[in-house]
Design a protein around this motif. Structure first.
Motif, PDB file in Angstrom:
ATOM      1  N   LEU A   1       0.823  -1.200   0.000  1.00 52.50           N
ATOM      2  CA  LEU A   1       0.000   0.000   0.000  1.00 52.50           C
ATOM      3  C   LEU A   1       0.863   1.258   0.000  1.00 52.50           C
ATOM      4  N   LEU A   2       1.936   1.285   0.796  1.00 48.56           N
ATOM      5  CA  LEU A   2       2.792   2.465   0.852  1.00 48.56           C
ATOM      6  C   LEU A   2       3.440   2.771  -0.488  1.00 48.56           C
ATOM      7  N   ASP A   3       3.841   1.713  -1.215  1.00 45.09           N
ATOM      8  CA  ASP A   3       4.552   1.948  -2.469  1.00 45.09           C
ATOM      9  C   ASP A   3       3.638   2.510  -3.559  1.00 45.09           C
ATOM     10  N   GLN A   4       2.337   2.552  -3.314  1.00 45.95           N
ATOM     11  CA  GLN A   4       1.430   3.221  -4.257  1.00 45.95           C
ATOM     12  C   GLN A   4       1.674   4.726  -4.263  1.00 45.95           C
ATOM     13  N   PHE A   5       2.086   5.256  -3.128  1.00 45.87           N
ATOM     14  CA  PHE A   5       2.233   6.695  -2.976  1.00 45.87           C
ATOM     15  C   PHE A   5       3.691   7.151  -2.896  1.00 45.87           C
ATOM     16  N   PHE A   6       4.590   6.266  -2.447  1.00 48.21           N
ATOM     17  CA  PHE A   6       5.990   6.616  -2.269  1.00 48.21           C
ATOM     18  C   PHE A   6       6.868   5.536  -2.895  1.00 48.21           C
ATOM     19  N   ASP A   7       7.817   5.942  -3.717  1.00 43.14           N
ATOM     20  CA  ASP A   7       8.742   4.988  -4.330  1.00 43.14           C
ATOM     21  C   ASP A   7       9.619   4.343  -3.267  1.00 43.14           C
ATOM     22  N   HIS A   8       9.783   3.042  -3.345  1.00 46.20           N
ATOM     23  CA  HIS A   8      10.679   2.265  -2.473  1.00 46.20           C
ATOM     24  C   HIS A   8      10.325   2.398  -0.984  1.00 46.20           C
ATOM     25  N   ALA A   9       9.075   2.614  -0.672  1.00 46.35           N
ATOM     26  CA  ALA A   9       8.647   2.749   0.722  1.00 46.35           C
ATOM     27  C   ALA A   9       8.534   1.385   1.385  1.00 46.35           C
TER      28      ALA A   9
ATOM     29  N   GLY B   1       7.310  -0.399   5.372  1.00 48.79           N
ATOM     30  CA  GLY B   1       6.691  -0.161   6.667  1.00 48.79           C
ATOM     31  C   GLY B   1       7.376  -1.005   7.723  1.00 48.79           C
ATOM     32  N   ILE B   2       7.364  -0.517   8.949  1.00 48.59           N
ATOM     33  CA  ILE B   2       7.921  -1.294  10.053  1.00 48.59           C
ATOM     34  C   ILE B   2       6.896  -1.355  11.171  1.00 48.59           C
TER      35      ILE B   2
END
Length: 106
Positions: A1-9, A11-12
């Motif tokens: 989900l994060l990589d939809q908005f930020f490249d190479h994101a 989560g931890i």
């Protein structure tokens, strides 16, 4: 989900033993109090606290903004023996204050 908005994101997932969330000044009072300490990067509970739940703290609108909150405390009170606190109105705390359960004599 994060990589939809930020490249190479990535989560931890951080366990609660590493932090305590602070969303309101009542949470800030808990974190700054003697109820918790930071030991080797881990949040640890004060062993003197016998009640397994956190103190319930409800601060009035006078404490809502962080600047107002900080200005109303000379030092953060000890709350190890406190079960609940509700503060409303124009209240200021001095230094060396200990808040705890008060049981009336029978």
């Amino acid at each position: 989900l994060l990589d939809q908005f930020f490249d190479h994101a990535i989560g931890i997932n951080v366990p609660r033993s590493r932090f305590l969330p602070v969303k309101a000044t009542s949470d800030l009072q808990l974190v700054q109090s003697d109820l918790y300490t930071l030991v080797d990067g881990f949040v640890t509970r004060n062993s003197a606290r016998t009640n397994p739940s956190n103190s319930s703290i409800e601060l009035g609108p006078e404490f809502k903004k962080v600047g107002s909150f900080i200005g109303r405390f000379k030092s953060i009170p000890s709350i190890v023996e406190l079960d609940s606190l509700k503060v409303s109105g124009d209240v200021w705390f001095g230094s060396g204050i200990v808040l705890k359960v008060h049981l009336p004599k029978l």
